[in-house]
Each structure stands twice: as C-alpha cells, then as structure tokens.
Design a protein around this motif. Structure first.
Motif, PDB file in Angstrom:
ATOM      1  N   VAL A 108       0.847  -1.204   0.000  1.00 21.49           N
ATOM      2  CA  VAL A 108       0.000   0.000   0.000  1.00 21.49           C
ATOM      3  C   VAL A 108       0.884   1.258   0.000  1.00 21.49           C
ATOM      4  N   ARG A 109       0.399   2.295  -0.689  1.00 16.22           N
ATOM      5  CA  ARG A 109       1.182   3.539  -0.768  1.00 16.22           C
ATOM      6  C   ARG A 109       1.173   4.270   0.569  1.00 16.22           C
ATOM      7  N   ALA A 110       2.285   4.914   0.874  1.00 20.72           N
ATOM      8  CA  ALA A 110       2.381   5.699   2.116  1.00 20.72           C
ATOM      9  C   ALA A 110       1.336   6.810   2.108  1.00 20.72           C
ATOM     10  N   SER A 111       1.083   7.379   0.926  1.00 26.97           N
ATOM     11  CA  SER A 111       0.113   8.478   0.850  1.00 26.97           C
ATOM     12  C   SER A 111      -1.306   7.971   1.153  1.00 26.97           C
ATOM     13  N   THR A 112      -1.627   6.740   0.744  1.00 27.41           N
ATOM     14  CA  THR A 112      -2.962   6.183   1.035  1.00 27.41           C
ATOM     15  C   THR A 112      -3.140   6.034   2.543  1.00 27.41           C
ATOM     16  N   LEU A 113      -2.097   5.525   3.197  1.00 25.27           N
ATOM     17  CA  LEU A 113      -2.166   5.348   4.657  1.00 25.27           C
ATOM     18  C   LEU A 113      -2.322   6.698   5.353  1.00 25.27           C
ATOM     19  N   SER A 114      -1.507   7.670   4.938  1.00 23.57           N
ATOM     20  CA  SER A 114      -1.529   8.964   5.633  1.00 23.57           C
ATOM     21  C   SER A 114      -2.842   9.699   5.392  1.00 23.57           C
ATOM     22  N   VAL A 115      -3.361   9.624   4.167  1.00 20.66           N
ATOM     23  CA  VAL A 115      -4.637  10.306   3.891  1.00 20.66           C
ATOM     24  C   VAL A 115      -5.782   9.605   4.649  1.00 20.66           C
ATOM     25  N   ALA A 116      -5.668   8.275   4.790  1.00 16.45           N
ATOM     26  CA  ALA A 116      -6.712   7.554   5.547  1.00 16.45           C
ATOM     27  C   ALA A 116      -6.726   8.002   7.007  1.00 16.45           C
ATOM     28  N   TYR A 117      -5.542   8.196   7.590  1.00 19.23           N
ATOM     29  CA  TYR A 117      -5.479   8.715   8.964  1.00 19.23           C
ATOM     30  C   TYR A 117      -6.109  10.115   9.015  1.00 19.23           C
ATOM     31  N   TYR A 118      -5.755  10.946   8.032  1.00 14.58           N
ATOM     32  CA  TYR A 118      -6.249  12.330   8.028  1.00 14.58           C
ATOM     33  C   TYR A 118      -7.780  12.348   7.916  1.00 14.58           C
ATOM     34  N   VAL A 119      -8.288  11.608   6.942  1.00 14.65           N
ATOM     35  CA  VAL A 119      -9.744  11.664   6.691  1.00 14.65           C
ATOM     36  C   VAL A 119     -10.525  11.063   7.865  1.00 14.65           C
ATOM     37  N   SER A 120     -10.001   9.990   8.464  1.00  9.86           N
ATOM     38  CA  SER A 120     -10.744   9.392   9.593  1.00  9.86           C
ATOM     39  C   SER A 120     -10.760  10.352  10.786  1.00  9.86           C
ATOM     40  N   THR A 121      -9.633  11.010  11.034  1.00 15.07           N
ATOM     41  CA  THR A 121      -9.607  11.989  12.136  1.00 15.07           C
ATOM     42  C   THR A 121     -10.553  13.136  11.832  1.00 15.07           C
ATOM     43  N   LEU A 122     -10.547  13.559  10.578  1.00 13.30           N
ATOM     44  CA  LEU A 122     -11.432  14.647  10.158  1.00 13.30           C
ATOM     45  C   LEU A 122     -12.899  14.269  10.402  1.00 13.30           C
ATOM     46  N   ALA A 123     -13.259  13.063   9.981  1.00 12.09           N
ATOM     47  CA  ALA A 123     -14.658  12.630  10.112  1.00 12.09           C
ATOM     48  C   ALA A 123     -15.067  12.562  11.587  1.00 12.09           C
ATOM     49  N   VAL A 124     -14.197  11.964  12.400  1.00 17.36           N
ATOM     50  CA  VAL A 124     -14.510  11.815  13.830  1.00 17.36           C
ATOM     51  C   VAL A 124     -14.618  13.193  14.488  1.00 17.36           C
ATOM     52  N   THR A 125     -13.671  14.076  14.171  1.00 18.59           N
ATOM     53  CA  THR A 125     -13.671  15.418  14.771  1.00 18.59           C
ATOM     54  C   THR A 125     -14.910  16.195  14.325  1.00 18.59           C
ATOM     55  N   LEU A 126     -15.281  16.027  13.057  1.00 19.12           N
ATOM     56  CA  LEU A 126     -16.486  16.719  12.563  1.00 19.12           C
ATOM     57  C   LEU A 126     -17.728  16.241  13.314  1.00 19.12           C
ATOM     58  N   ILE A 127     -17.820  14.936  13.507  1.00 12.83           N
ATOM     59  CA  ILE A 127     -18.991  14.383  14.220  1.00 12.83           C
ATOM     60  C   ILE A 127     -19.081  15.021  15.614  1.00 12.83           C
ATOM     61  N   ILE A 128     -17.943  15.035  16.311  1.00 10.78           N
ATOM     62  CA  ILE A 128     -17.945  15.566  17.679  1.00 10.78           C
ATOM     63  C   ILE A 128     -18.208  17.073  17.673  1.00 10.78           C
ATOM     64  N   CYS A 129     -17.585  17.784  16.739  1.00 12.74           N
ATOM     65  CA  CYS A 129     -17.755  19.250  16.714  1.00 12.74           C
ATOM     66  C   CYS A 129     -19.165  19.652  16.269  1.00 12.74           C
ATOM     67  N   PHE A 130     -19.780  18.849  15.398  1.00 16.20           N
ATOM     68  CA  PHE A 130     -21.174  19.162  15.045  1.00 16.20           C
ATOM     69  C   PHE A 130     -22.098  18.904  16.237  1.00 16.20           C
ATOM     70  N   CYS A 131     -21.774  17.872  17.009  1.00 12.64           N
ATOM     71  CA  CYS A 131     -22.544  17.637  18.246  1.00 12.64           C
ATOM     72  C   CYS A 131     -22.371  18.847  19.179  1.00 12.64           C
ATOM     73  N   ALA A 132     -21.115  19.329  19.293  1.00 12.25           N
ATOM     74  CA  ALA A 132     -20.844  20.496  20.141  1.00 12.25           C
ATOM     75  C   ALA A 132     -21.586  21.719  19.616  1.00 12.25           C
ATOM     76  N   ALA A 133     -21.616  21.869  18.275  1.00 15.74           N
ATOM     77  CA  ALA A 133     -22.314  23.015  17.681  1.00 15.74           C
ATOM     78  C   ALA A 133     -23.809  22.936  18.000  1.00 15.74           C
ATOM     79  N   GLY A 134     -24.375  21.719  17.938  1.00 17.13           N
ATOM     80  CA  GLY A 134     -25.790  21.526  18.280  1.00 17.13           C
ATOM     81  C   GLY A 134     -26.073  21.952  19.709  1.00 17.13           C
ATOM     82  N   LEU A 135     -25.157  21.554  20.586  1.00 12.75           N
ATOM     83  CA  LEU A 135     -25.282  21.915  22.006  1.00 12.75           C
ATOM     84  C   LEU A 135     -25.223  23.445  22.184  1.00 12.75           C
ATOM     85  N   CYS A 136     -24.289  24.050  21.475  1.00 10.48           N
ATOM     86  CA  CYS A 136     -24.109  25.509  21.555  1.00 10.48           C
ATOM     87  C   CYS A 136     -25.337  26.239  20.998  1.00 10.48           C
ATOM     88  N   PHE A 137     -25.856  25.726  19.883  1.00 15.36           N
ATOM     89  CA  PHE A 137     -27.054  26.350  19.306  1.00 15.36           C
ATOM     90  C   PHE A 137     -28.227  26.239  20.285  1.00 15.36           C
TER      91      PHE A 137
END
Lengths: 296, 304
Positions: A108-137
């Motif tokens: 597997v390419r190093a770039s595939t691994l690194s982008v997978a880490y980036y996108v998964s962190t992004l998705a998880v952080t978005l889920i949590i931050c949207f929950c936080a935004a809902g709470l704030c709203f």
C-alpha cells in the motif's frame, strides 16, 4: 479506492471502539460550555453593560444573546482544534504498538495510509464538533437567538474549516511523535494553550500591542475571528438597530475580535477564509510529503 | 533452484552499535531456512531490512529477484511476515482485522471472503471470526497472525520466533500448516526461533553472533562440524569405563562418553568390544551446535 475505504473504516472503528476516548472527546465541549456559563457568563455580561452607553435601552434578552454568542464562539473555536488533537491518536498508537510496521510492509502507498489517517480523524472530529455546535445552538436558543440563517450556515462552515485546519495541524505535529506519552503531552499542551493564542479565552484586542502583532501571524486567530463574527454579528446588528452609533458598534466589533487588524489594516472576511484555507492546504501538503519522504 | 533471498555485504548500525556486520548469504526457493542467534545478534534487524521496514547502511538485498531499494513494492507483494508479537488491532474482530490487512494487497469483496474461508479452514479459526482479537488466547491469536501473513499468498513467509510461548497443540498445527504450504505451494520459509528442535528440521541454518555469521550449513553439517558423538554405555562398572581413558559423565544407570565424531566412536568400540556390550551412539544436537558456535559453554570458550 477500496483499499482507502477499508482503511478509513478500520481507523474509525478503532476510534469508536475506544468508548473512553469517544465519550471524553464528546463530553469535553459540553464541560467547557458549563464552565464558561458558570464562571465567565457574568463577567462577559458585566463587560458588555459597562461598555454600552447607559442611555441605550438594551433588552436583557439581547445582552444574553451577546454573551451566548461570545461563549459559543469561544467553545467552538477551541474545540475544533483541541478535539482534532484528541482524535488524531491512532497514527501515533499504530507506531507505538508496531502496527504501522505491519501496514508499511504491504504494497500500500504511504500516501494512502496517511490520507486515511487524516480523513478518519477529520470525520470523527467533525462528528464531535457538530454535536458540540448543536449543544451551543441549543444554549443560544435558550439564552437569546440572534443568528440569521446565513450566519448559522457560515458558522457551520467555519467549524468545518477549523476542523480541517486542526486535523491538518495535529497530523503534522503527530507525525513526529512515536509514543502514547508524547501524544498525551502534546494534547495537554494544546488543550491548555491554544485557547489563549487563538483569542478564544481572551479577546486578542485585550492583549498588549506586541503580542497582538505576534498573534496576528497565527492562522488560528482568523478561525476564531470568523466563528466569533458569525456567532455575534446578529446580536451586534440588533444593538446598532436599537440606536448604538456606528463608531461604537465598530468598537465593539474590534473589542470582540470580529475585526482583526494586521499592522493597522483590518483583514476582510474573505481574506480570513483565504488565510485559514491556504494554511490548511499547505499543512495537508506538508503532511503528505512528510509521509512520502519518510525514511524507512 | 533459484534463490529467494540474496544478501551480499549487508551492514547496519544504530549509532556506534554495529547490529549487522557484512552479512552474505542466500536462501533457496522452497527451503526452510533457520536464522539463529541470541537476542541482539542482529536477527530482527536483518528481517526488518528484508521486509523493507528498515533501511540498510550498505550491501545489497534481493528478495524474489527484486532489489529492496529499487523494487520495494514487488518485495512487499512477495513476502508475508509473522512478527514476534501480534501487530493486529486488539479491539477489532478477527474478520475486521483480516479485512483491513487484505485490502492493503487489493484483496476485497468476494475474493477476500473466499480467501478468509480457506485460511479459516486451514488454520481452524472459523468460530473465532467475529470475536475481538484481544479476547483470544495466545495460541488463537497466533493462528490469526499467520492467516494475516498468508492472505496474499506470499512466496516467502518470514516467521520471527513464531512459536515462542505457544502450547504444543498450536505449535504442532502451525508447523503442519507451514509444511503443507511448502509442499503444496512451494512456499519458502525464513525462520528465527529459540527452539533448536525446530531449527533441526530446517534445510539450511545460519547462526548469527554479534551481527556476523558464525556458522552455516545443513543441520547435519553443523552437527558434524560443531559437536561430537555421545556414546551411552549401559551395564558397565566405573572401573571398566575408566579403562577407556576418556572423561565420562555418570548418569543414573549408565555412563556417557563424548567423542569427536562417529569415526572415533567406531574406533573406540572396536578397540574395547568387551566393554561395549550394551550401548547407543547419538549425534550432538542443535543445542550443542549453538552453544559451541556462540562459544559460551564448551571447549574453552571462544569457539573452535
């Protein structure tokens, strides 16, 4: 593409299987909100009352709306970055447990691994931050809702952009870490320090001139300014419509970091987006390059 | 027969410590190759270099005809590795673990399901597929590690101390699977182990000492070169044994004499047929070879 999606699923499963990590990340913005409301709500409110003309009839609801705008913008500006650091542990954990070697001895390419880490962190952080935004709203709706639909959408876009930035920043920093102790230390430093240097805990306008100049070079400053603008400009416009003069309205916007000055010039909103977006793109590029050029 | 691994002049240092010094050897296709050495002898460093996980300082390494520096992807497609400790994800199920690792080789969907079914039958882990890896016993986890290494049908299987700490049943199963794969698919096996009886089954053995090759050959060649023959004499008195003029070790109901080789044993027996009425001759074992080669125990310390 299939390899990427399977890796993404693996990373996200690992995050959500760690219930402690997930709930800690989720509950942090909620705890921040409670602490802010409890300890800073009155301070912010008194500050507004003192700085507004005594003759101006400001309804209680509007004052609460101003305070809510300031509080939720602070929480969201901080959470988007600190939660990203919290969520981005897998890359380091894989190194610490030797799993990274197992992944890298495959074709597997190093770039595939690194982008997978980036996108998964992004998705998880978005889920949590949207929950936080809902709470704030929810809190803003109870305290005093002055956000237009456009501001609400812009605020959510700011959250996305800040999460992109926070994930990219944490990815670059975490690239150099190799133990769980190191990642805990970095997480602690970021959680305690980032709120100050991005102007979330204290408006940048309240700092000394030299410090203001230094902070104006940091991209997080513009993220906070965008969130604050979109969280508060509805309430500030309401003040203006009640009779607050243009100059004083402008002063409030400066005092609240809704206007950021870079060596005496006000930075327009599109430029703030450009700075934050540009820095994020550069950080992502650096992260991918670091992984590509990484020595075995 | 072609070579599966060719290593020439391999060197690797960590700061001032020379982990691997000028290693040169080959592993032929289809053979079981044992790589022995104490902890810190340079085995894992060599394995990590072969796997493309670690950069070498100098020398050349070719795996399945591909240079590890210029054709790393080809090398990675050709090898499967079972590490000393599991590198899989403890919180995920066996199925999820294998799915994520198979995807690294482009094996997904129906192809993955078929391969997992085949491996689960071969390694007997059908009932474990949905269980989280961290809840499995050491032996069960080892079977999954092996399945992970075999997912993409590698031509070279690297086993880094695969049976350490395993129960005899799992060890037996593991070796049965490896033997079947060697016979059916011509799999080459590169093994490091602390169990000398496993090394004794190898086609070829290298003993590494402080980063250099201290001895190499087939187990028989090594035994002939580095150990003597043990003659155990039964139903003799201490006085009779003393007449042989050789040092003897007294056992519970016998005496053991060590001679340099089988020829010397034959000569001794022919010279004293009245004493050798009830006896057996056993060649030295791989433990003796290892101890003699690394010079820690026998014949004056620093080896022959």
């Amino acid at each position: 593409m299939k390899t990427f999606s399977v890796l993404l699923r693996r990373n996200m499963r690992l995050f959500f299987r760690d219930k402690g990590m997930f709930f800690t990340s989720l509950i942090t913005p909620a705890i921040l909100l409670v602490l802010y409301v409890t300890f800073l709500g009155d301070v912010y409110r008194d500050s507004f009352v003192m700085n507004l003309p005594a003759a101006l009839p400001v309804p209680e609801k509007l004052l609460d709306g101003l305070v809510a705008g300031q509080l939720i913008s602070s929480i969201l500006a901080v959470s988007c970055v600190t939660v990203a650091f919290c969520s981005n542990f897998l890359m380091v954990q894989d190194k610490a447990l030797g799993t990274a070697t197992d992944l890298r001895v495959s074709p597997v390419r190093a770039s595939t691994l690194s982008v997978a880490y980036y996108v998964s962190t992004l998705a998880v952080t978005l889920i949590i931050c949207f929950c936080a935004a809902g709470l704030c709203f929810g809190y803003a709706a109870v305290a005093g809702w002055y956000l237009s639909l456009a501001d609400t959408v812009r605020l959510l876009c700011d959250v996305v952009l800040l999460v992109l930035f926070g994930t990219a920043l944490s990815s670059v920093i975490n690239f150099f870490l190799s133990s769980q102790g190191q990642i805990s230390a970095v997480g602690t430093i970021v959680s305690s320090g980032y709120g100050f240097i991005c102007g979330a805990y204290m408006p940048i306008s309240s700092f000394g001139e030299g410090l203001q100049k230094v902070i104006s070079f940091l991209p997080g400053t513009y993220g906070t300014a965008l969130v604050r603008t979109h969280a508060m400009q509805g309430a500030v416009a309401e003040l203006h419509s009640l009779g607050l003069p243009e100059t004083e309205t402008e002063q409030i916007m400066l005092a609240m970091d809704m206007r950021i000055r870079f060596f005496g010039n006000t930075v327009p909103e599109p430029v703030m987006y450009l700075i934050l977006g540009g820095v994020t793109a550069v950080l992502i590029l650096v992260y991918v390059l670091l992984n590509k050029l990484k020595k075995r | 027969m072609t070579n599966m691994i060719d290593i020439c002049g391999l060197c690797k240092s960590y700061g001032d410590v020379q982990a691997v010094r000028d290693l040169t050897f080959s592993v032929r296709e289809g053979e079981l190759f044992a790589f022995l050495g104490e902890n810190g002898a340079g085995k894992s460093t060599t394995i990590n270099i072969i796997c493309t996980a670690l950069a070498k300082d100098s020398g050349t390494v070719t795996v399945c005809g591909a240079d590890i520096d210029r054709e790393a992807e080809r090398v990675r497609k050709a090898i499967g590795v079972v590490y000393q400790g599991s590198r899989l994800d403890g919180p995920l199920s066996v199925w999820d673990n294998l799915e994520s690792r198979a995807a690294l080789y482009g094996i997904t969907g129906a192809e993955f399901r078929a391969r997992v079914a085949e491996l689960a039958e071969r390694l007997d882990f059908q009932e474990l597929l949905r269980r989280p890896l961290r809840k499995l016993s050491g032996g069960q986890r080892r079977r999954i590690d092996i399945a992970r290494a075999l997912l993409h049908r590698p031509r070279l299987l690297i086993l880094d101390e695969p049976t350490t700490g395993l129960d005899p049943q799992t060890r037996k199963l593991l070796w049965q699977v490896v033997e079947d794969l060697r016979r059916e698919e011509g799999l080459t096996v590169f093994l490091t182990t602390h169990y000398m009886e496993e090394a004794a089954q190898a086609d070829s053995v290298i003993i590494l000492d402080r980063g250099s090759i201290a001895a190499q050959g087939t187990p028989l060649e090594l035994k002939n070169a580095w150990t003597g023959d043990h003659i155990t004499l039964y139903n003799v008195s201490a006085g009779e044994v003393a007449r042989l003029g050789l040092p003897a070790e007294e056992l519970r109901d016998a005496f053991r004499i060590t001679v340099p080789n089988t020829a010397a044993a034959t000569e001794l027996i022919l010279a004293h047929p009245e004493i050798f009425r009830d006896y057996e001759i056993i060649k030295g074992c791989m433990d003796d070879v290892f101890l003699n080669v690394t010079g820690r125990n026998l014949e004056g310390g620093e080896g022959k």
